[in-house]
Design a protein around this motif. Structure first.
Motif, PDB file in Angstrom:
ATOM      1  N   ALA A   1       4.663  31.046  15.039  1.00 44.49           N
ATOM      2  CA  ALA A   1       5.459  31.270  16.244  1.00 44.49           C
ATOM      3  C   ALA A   1       5.827  29.935  16.908  1.00 44.49           C
ATOM      4  CB  ALA A   1       4.665  32.134  17.215  1.00 44.49           C
ATOM      5  N   PRO A   2       6.903  29.925  17.696  1.00 47.01           N
ATOM      6  CA  PRO A   2       7.283  28.694  18.411  1.00 47.01           C
ATOM      7  C   PRO A   2       6.105  28.164  19.241  1.00 47.01           C
ATOM      8  CG  PRO A   2       8.991  30.359  18.659  1.00 47.01           C
ATOM      9  CD  PRO A   2       7.844  31.025  17.957  1.00 47.01           C
TER      10      PRO A   2
ATOM     11  N   VAL B   1       3.246  27.001  18.222  1.00 43.28           N
ATOM     12  CA  VAL B   1       1.903  27.218  17.670  1.00 43.28           C
ATOM     13  C   VAL B   1       1.262  25.901  17.206  1.00 43.28           C
ATOM     14  CG1 VAL B   1       2.586  27.691  15.275  1.00 43.28           C
ATOM     15  CG2 VAL B   1       0.578  28.831  16.215  1.00 43.28           C
ATOM     16  N   GLY B   2       2.121  24.887  16.990  1.00 42.13           N
ATOM     17  CA  GLY B   2       1.572  23.581  16.588  1.00 42.13           C
ATOM     18  C   GLY B   2       1.962  23.136  15.182  1.00 42.13           C
ATOM     19  N   LYS B   3       3.072  23.646  14.683  1.00 35.17           N
ATOM     20  CA  LYS B   3       3.495  23.320  13.306  1.00 35.17           C
ATOM     21  C   LYS B   3       3.784  21.825  13.141  1.00 35.17           C
ATOM     22  CE  LYS B   3       6.902  26.294  13.761  1.00 35.17           C
ATOM     23  NZ  LYS B   3       6.567  26.980  15.023  1.00 35.17           N
ATOM     24  N   SER B   4       4.638  21.292  14.008  1.00 37.34           N
ATOM     25  CA  SER B   4       5.035  19.883  13.858  1.00 37.34           C
ATOM     26  C   SER B   4       3.841  18.962  14.033  1.00 37.34           C
ATOM     27  CB  SER B   4       6.115  19.524  14.882  1.00 37.34           C
ATOM     28  OG  SER B   4       7.216  20.370  14.740  1.00 37.34           O
TER      29      SER B   4
ATOM     30  N   ASP C   1      11.196  17.170  17.025  1.00 33.68           N
ATOM     31  CA  ASP C   1      10.052  17.191  16.132  1.00 33.68           C
ATOM     32  C   ASP C   1       9.715  15.811  15.607  1.00 33.68           C
ATOM     33  OD1 ASP C   1       9.528  19.770  16.428  1.00 33.68           O
ATOM     34  OD2 ASP C   1      10.480  20.447  14.592  1.00 33.68           O
TER      35      ASP C   1
ATOM     36  N   ARG D   1       7.439  14.522  17.806  1.00 32.60           N
ATOM     37  CA  ARG D   1       6.144  15.177  17.589  1.00 32.60           C
ATOM     38  C   ARG D   1       5.451  14.596  16.366  1.00 32.60           C
ATOM     39  NH1 ARG D   1       6.983  19.882  20.613  1.00 32.60           N
ATOM     40  NH2 ARG D   1       6.565  18.918  22.590  1.00 32.60           N
TER      41      ARG D   1
ATOM     42  N   GLU E   1       8.635  22.942   7.416  1.00 33.84           N
ATOM     43  CA  GLU E   1       8.350  23.673   8.654  1.00 33.84           C
ATOM     44  C   GLU E   1       9.392  24.758   8.874  1.00 33.84           C
ATOM     45  OE1 GLU E   1       7.789  21.357  12.255  1.00 33.84           O
ATOM     46  OE2 GLU E   1       8.304  23.039  13.541  1.00 33.84           O
TER      47      GLU E   1
ATOM     48  N   VAL F   1      10.161  28.330  11.564  1.00 32.53           N
ATOM     49  CA  VAL F   1       9.681  29.214  12.616  1.00 32.53           C
ATOM     50  C   VAL F   1       9.363  30.570  12.008  1.00 32.53           C
ATOM     51  CG1 VAL F   1      10.348  30.425  14.721  1.00 32.53           C
ATOM     52  CG2 VAL F   1      10.895  28.035  14.454  1.00 32.53           C
TER      53      VAL F   1
ATOM     54  N   LYS G   1      -5.094  24.332  17.172  1.00 30.80           N
ATOM     55  CA  LYS G   1      -5.533  23.876  18.501  1.00 30.80           C
ATOM     56  C   LYS G   1      -7.011  24.167  18.778  1.00 30.80           C
ATOM     57  CE  LYS G   1      -0.818  24.717  20.118  1.00 30.80           C
ATOM     58  NZ  LYS G   1       0.084  25.039  21.203  1.00 30.80           N
TER      59      LYS G   1
ATOM     60  N   SER H   1      -7.597  21.348  14.199  1.00 30.44           N
ATOM     61  CA  SER H   1      -7.059  20.729  15.407  1.00 30.44           C
ATOM     62  C   SER H   1      -6.278  19.497  14.984  1.00 30.44           C
ATOM     63  CB  SER H   1      -8.180  20.324  16.367  1.00 30.44           C
ATOM     64  OG  SER H   1      -7.644  19.399  17.315  1.00 30.44           O
ATOM     65  N   ALA H   2      -4.983  19.533  15.276  1.00 30.86           N
ATOM     66  CA  ALA H   2      -4.156  18.381  14.922  1.00 30.86           C
ATOM     67  C   ALA H   2      -4.391  17.263  15.922  1.00 30.86           C
ATOM     68  CB  ALA H   2      -2.688  18.794  14.908  1.00 30.86           C
ATOM     69  N   LYS H   3      -4.852  17.653  17.111  1.00 31.53           N
ATOM     70  CA  LYS H   3      -5.106  16.677  18.164  1.00 31.53           C
ATOM     71  C   LYS H   3      -6.319  15.833  17.808  1.00 31.53           C
ATOM     72  CE  LYS H   3      -5.832  16.801  23.129  1.00 31.53           C
ATOM     73  NZ  LYS H   3      -6.274  17.779  24.149  1.00 31.53           N
TER      74      LYS H   3
END
Ligand SMILES: Nc1nc2c(ncn2[C@@H]2O[C@H](COP(=O)(O)OP(=O)(O)OP(=O)(O)O)[C@@H](O)[C@H]2O)c(=O)[nH]1
Ligand SMILES: [Mg+2]
Length: 347
Positions: A73-74, A76-79, A115, A118, A164, A166, A212, A250-252
């Motif tokens: 979903a938009p 969600v953290g794909k990029s 992106d 991102r 990527e 959506v 996330k 977690s991409a962060k």
């Protein structure tokens, strides 16, 4: 008497030849690659002819990448995940290409420029190449461009392609049909979130990743993992060679990437061992053929003068219930097939 200086004659950049393109791409020249992708995306007939000749010439050098579709979903953290995963791969010696199929860019005429910011870390890497979504054309056309762009990237030596898209409708199916591994991202959370996971999506997913999973989200992420795992277990085919699992990332904080990539590699090994990778890709190529036929036939049919002449009347008749949609379709097709024959009165 003042003399106006004539402007210097414009020297047109000589267009590279087919051989130049092929050589440049094989040498991993990014400028040549970018130009070749522009050819693929162009609707000009001469560009298309050159692009197809190039793809034919490069065909023996394609197929070497692990192709991964990443959907969800938009927001969600794909990029952000692609940035982190791409970096993880580059650090391990991979060359990573990132492509996008974005239905919203078709409407806005935009691109994934946002992106690119991102994916700032990845964009700065020499061994990464990020190509925004082609903005022109219908979704079917964009899927063709993306598939062909992927092949060019493979010929240029990229051994991991991340696409990527959506997680909505047709674009998801199109991407799933050009990759080896389809990853569906979901937000941490339980119960309600599960309802968002449509059945069609589960059928496409080779794996689900809860994104996330950091800070306050950690507990929710592990609850989500358990729920999704249970759902996948119920829906899984009993004798399938691959059982989709659930990753938590977690991409962060760059966590969970290793487990995720190991799963993707395991999946590929399994497919290879059974000869299924080659088989899947062959079947995908044949389906791509038919999707081109579908697209081309439909646009020819719509453009045919006899069809255009009939269309308003036929649509009105269907809307008013005087003609069934099926019979209306038959009439349009009949008109199309007779487009070069002598006009015949259609009742
Ligand atoms: N805490 C946390 N936030 C994240 C993580 N990954 C992404 N985000 C945030 O989530 C938001 C959306 O991230 P994107 O990567 O742009 O999501 P996307 O799925 O690519 O979004 P669209 O391309 O618009 O569909 C941004 O504000 C990110 O900073 C993560 O691992 N942890
Ligand atoms: Mg994005």
């Amino acid at each position: 008497m003042s003399r106006t200086r004539k402007p210097a004659p414009k020297i047109a950049r000589p267009a590279p030849s087919l051989a130049d393109y092929a050589k440049g791409i094989r040498a991993g020249n990014r400028a040549v690659l970018a130009r070749a992708i522009t050819l693929v995306e162009s609707s000009r007939a001469d560009h298309q002819a050159l692009a197809q000749a190039l793809l034919t010439k490069l065909a023996p050098h394609t197929g070497g990448a692990i192709r991964v579709g990443i959907s969800g979903a938009p927001g969600v953290g794909k990029s952000t995940l692609i940035d982190a995963l791409g970096l993880y791969l580059v650090k391990r010696g991979h060359k990573v290409a990132v492509l996008a199929v974005d239905p919203t860019s078709l409407r806005s005429g935009g691109s994934i420029l946002g992106d690119k910011t991102r994916m700032a870390r990845l964009a700065a890497e020499e061994n990464a190449y990020i190509r925004p979504s082609p903005a022109a054309g219908k979704l079917g056309g964009v899927a063709r461009m993306t598939r062909e762009t992927m092949l060019l990237c493979e010929a240029a030596g990229f051994d991991a392609v991340l696409i990527e898209t959506v997680g909505a409708g047709q674009s998801e199916t199109l991407v799933a049909d050009m990759v080896d591994f389809f990853l569906v991202l979901v937000l941490p959370g339980a119960g309600d979130e599960l309802q968002g996971l449509k059945k069609g999506m589960i059928e496409l997913a080779d794996m689900i990743a809860v994104t996330k999973a950091d800070g306050e989200n950690i507990a929710r992420a592990s609850a989500a993992r358990a729920e999704y795992a249970a759902a996948l277990h119920v829906l899984a085919e009993p004798h399938a060679h691959w059982k989709p699992g659930v990753a938590v990332v977690s991409a962060k904080e760059d966590t969970g990437l290793d487990a995720l990539w190991k799963a993707i590699e395991r999946h590929r090994m399994l497919l290879n061992e059974r000869g299924l990778l080659a088989e899947t890709r062959k079947a995908q190529s044949v389906r791509a053929l038919w999707s081109h036929v579908d697209d081309a036939l439909l646009s020819r049919l719509r453009a045919a003068p006899r069809v255009q002449a009939l269309l308003p009347k036929i649509e009105r008749a269907v809307a008013a219930g005087r003609l069934t949609p099926f019979l209306a379709a038959v009439r349009l097709l009949t008109a199309y097939e007779q487009r070069s024959a002598r006009p015949r009165k259609i009742k």
